[in-house]
Design a protein around this motif. Structure first.
Motif, short mmCIF file in Angstrom:
data_model
loop_
_atom_site.label_atom_id
_atom_site.label_comp_id
_atom_site.label_asym_id
_atom_site.label_seq_id
_atom_site.Cartn_x
_atom_site.Cartn_y
_atom_site.Cartn_z
N LEU A 107 -0.17 -14.50 -6.34
CA LEU A 107 -0.48 -13.83 -5.02
C LEU A 107 -1.44 -14.44 -4.48
CD1 LEU A 107 1.28 -11.78 -3.33
CD2 LEU A 107 -0.38 -9.59 -4.10
N GLU A 108 -1.69 -14.72 -3.14
CA GLU A 108 -2.51 -15.21 -2.26
C GLU A 108 -3.08 -13.89 -1.15
OE1 GLU A 108 -1.70 -18.82 -0.37
OE2 GLU A 108 -1.50 -19.80 -2.60
N TYR A 109 -3.89 -14.42 -1.18
CA TYR A 109 -4.68 -13.49 0.24
C TYR A 109 -4.01 -13.27 1.36
CZ TYR A 109 -7.74 -10.23 3.38
OH TYR A 109 -8.08 -9.44 4.30
N GLU A 110 -3.77 -14.66 2.04
CA GLU A 110 -2.58 -14.50 3.18
C GLU A 110 -1.90 -14.23 3.25
OE1 GLU A 110 -4.76 -16.54 1.23
OE2 GLU A 110 -6.80 -16.99 2.99
N ILE A 111 -0.97 -14.50 2.24
CA ILE A 111 1.10 -13.94 2.04
C ILE A 111 0.85 -12.45 2.17
CG2 ILE A 111 2.65 -13.66 0.07
CD1 ILE A 111 1.68 -17.13 1.66
N LEU A 112 -0.48 -11.76 1.53
CA LEU A 112 -0.14 -10.44 0.95
C LEU A 112 -0.37 -9.81 2.46
CD1 LEU A 112 -0.14 -7.87 -0.58
CD2 LEU A 112 -2.95 -8.02 -1.22
N THR A 113 -1.78 -10.27 3.38
CA THR A 113 -2.23 -9.83 4.07
C THR A 113 -1.09 -10.14 5.63
OG1 THR A 113 -3.20 -11.57 5.05
CG2 THR A 113 -4.44 -9.84 3.89
N GLU A 114 -0.34 -10.84 5.37
CA GLU A 114 0.68 -11.11 6.60
C GLU A 114 2.14 -10.31 6.21
OE1 GLU A 114 1.88 -12.92 9.55
OE2 GLU A 114 -1.13 -13.48 8.94
N ALA A 115 2.52 -9.77 4.42
CA ALA A 115 3.34 -8.76 4.36
C ALA A 115 2.97 -7.48 4.87
CB ALA A 115 3.52 -9.12 2.76
N LEU A 116 1.78 -7.09 4.96
CA LEU A 116 0.93 -6.01 5.14
C LEU A 116 1.63 -5.45 6.66
CD1 LEU A 116 -2.22 -5.30 3.05
CD2 LEU A 116 0.48 -3.90 2.82
N LYS A 117 1.52 -6.75 7.17
CA LYS A 117 1.51 -6.85 9.02
C LYS A 117 3.23 -6.41 9.05
CE LYS A 117 -2.14 -9.20 9.74
NZ LYS A 117 -3.12 -10.47 10.48
N ARG A 118 3.27 -6.96 8.58
CA ARG A 118 5.10 -6.99 8.90
C ARG A 118 5.47 -5.57 8.40
NH1 ARG A 118 5.07 -12.65 6.94
NH2 ARG A 118 5.93 -11.49 4.87
N SER A 119 5.03 -4.63 7.44
CA SER A 119 5.56 -3.53 7.74
C SER A 119 4.67 -2.56 8.36
CB SER A 119 4.72 -3.18 5.67
OG SER A 119 5.01 -4.12 4.86
N LYS A 120 3.80 -3.19 9.18
CA LYS A 120 2.95 -1.57 9.80
C LYS A 120 4.30 -0.72 10.55
CE LYS A 120 -0.97 -3.39 10.54
NZ LYS A 120 -2.43 -4.08 11.44
N ASP A 121 5.16 -1.61 11.29
CA ASP A 121 6.21 -0.86 11.67
C ASP A 121 6.86 0.39 11.39
OD1 ASP A 121 5.89 -2.31 14.22
OD2 ASP A 121 7.09 -3.56 14.30
N LYS A 122 7.22 -0.45 9.63
CA LYS A 122 8.24 0.51 9.68
C LYS A 122 7.03 2.25 8.19
CE LYS A 122 11.17 0.51 5.80
NZ LYS A 122 11.88 -0.23 4.69
N LEU A 123 6.14 1.52 8.44
CA LEU A 123 5.07 2.39 8.64
C LEU A 123 4.98 3.41 9.33
CD1 LEU A 123 2.63 0.29 6.36
CD2 LEU A 123 4.05 1.78 4.97
N GLU A 124 4.73 3.31 10.77
CA GLU A 124 4.32 4.12 11.43
C GLU A 124 6.07 5.51 11.63
OE1 GLU A 124 2.46 5.04 14.15
OE2 GLU A 124 0.79 3.89 12.84
N SER A 125 6.59 4.35 11.32
CA SER A 125 8.21 5.54 11.73
C SER A 125 8.37 6.22 10.25
CB SER A 125 9.07 4.34 11.69
OG SER A 125 9.57 4.16 10.16
#
Length: 338
Positions: A107-125
């Motif tokens: 797992l690379e840091y950039e890949i994980l951070t991008e995945a975390l960013k994509r998860s934000k909308d769902k996390l907010e809901s």
């Protein structure tokens, strides 16, 4: 603030993922680290994280089975799978359980951070739903030592607010009620408290539903204190002393289990059995008590107090404080006239 639980059986990989999540931003708060699926499942029901990052291959309970269980119990949580296998069938099954991301090792840091960013909308809901469960958990443990009538009143208000979700989000309402029901039954079973004399009503009107949950909660609050054993093993007593001395540091369940030479799951079970509280709640109670003292007696800013008592994030500290006291740190300070 998005709370994160990480499950990975390779210690060096686990450490690396924890560091990457912490580096991804203050909005992501690691609240638990586990080495297998069973430990992760137990911890989920203690800290109720918003985001799970899990390896797919783990002992005792693998990542796919863990996520399947989460989906079956309709727990409001975002899940990310990390796998060493670029296998379409694995990925397909993971997606059928509602997994948001399927990431490959190494797992690379950039890949994980991008995945975390994509998860934000769902996390907010999921924030509001997660808050209901965290409040319910906090009241179950009664970390404030409230009188029975007071705590029952608070639980009554909480369940009524969930019932009022009917017109807005019936799926969320049903899911939350099922989670509360499963949590209560598990606790009562674990402590050998008989509850089968409280049948679930066939009627699903709000009055009948509320009556059922309040009867189950009354059973728990009346019987549970008697079930906590008075004779505490020295290893657990020593752990309590260590925690009370070091609660302002970054304590972890794995560290405490290692100090006592127990497995994480065995330590967790013994600790709760003999203290009446989960490890996480025990630490949070000590931190909140210290924070209350500082709010009353010092002029430190809330962010400074959060750091002093052991929280890396001010927003997470505020969330925990409010769950324990019912008010924000600033409101507590105002009411205490500090």
């Amino acid at each position: 603030m998005y709370t994160v639980l990480i499950a990975e059986n390779e210690p060096w990989v686990l450490k690396g993922i924890v560091q990457m999540v912490k580096a991804a931003g203050m909005e992501f708060q690691v609240v638990g680290e586990c080495s297998n699926g069973n430990e992760a499942w137990n911890m989920i029901q203690e800290v109720w994280p918003m985001l799970l990052i899990t390896d797919i291959m783990m002992p005792e309970l693998d990542g796919l089975s863990l996520i399947k269980r989460i989906a079956e119990q309709r727990i409001p949580m975002v899940s990310v799978i990390i796998s060493g296998y670029d296998n379409f069938q694995y990925a397909q099954k993971a997606m059928s359980y509602g997994v948001s991301e399927y990431l490959l090792k190494p797992l690379e840091y950039e890949i994980l951070t991008e995945a975390l960013k994509r998860s934000k909308d769902k996390l907010e809901s999921l924030k509001d739903l997660n808050n209901y469960i965290v409040r319910f958990q906090c009241l179950l443990e009664n970390s404030q030592g409230l009188a029975l009538d007071t705590i029952m009143q608070k639980q009554n208000q909480l369940i009524q607010s969930i019932l009022r979700l009917h017109g807005l989000n019936n799926n969320a309402r049903v899911g939350l009620l099922n989670i509360l029901d499963n949590k209560l039954k598990t606790l009562l079973n674990d402590f050998g408290i008989e509850f089968r004399d409280i049948p679930k009503s066939k009627h699903q009107d709000e009055t009948s539903i509320l009556k059922y949950y309040m009867a189950m909660l009354e059973k728990w609050y009346l019987e549970y204190p008697r079930m906590v054993k008075s004779s505490m093993p020295e290893a657990i007593a020593q752990s309590c002393r260590y925690i009370e001395t070091n609660f302002k540091t970054n304590l972890s369940l794995a560290e405490m289990a290692n100090l006592t030479n127990f497995s994480i799951s065995h330590f967790s079970m013994l600790f709760k059995e003999h203290t009446g509280s989960s490890f996480v709640s025990y630490v949070n109670r000590l931190r909140v008590d210290e924070a209350k003292k500082l709010l009353r007696t010092s002029s430190y800013a809330v962010s400074e107090i959060a750091d002093i008592v052991g929280y890396a994030s001010g927003p997470y500290f505020t969330r925990v404080f409010k769950a324990h006291t019912g008010v924000s740190p600033l409101e507590y300070r105002r009411r205490m006239g500090s």
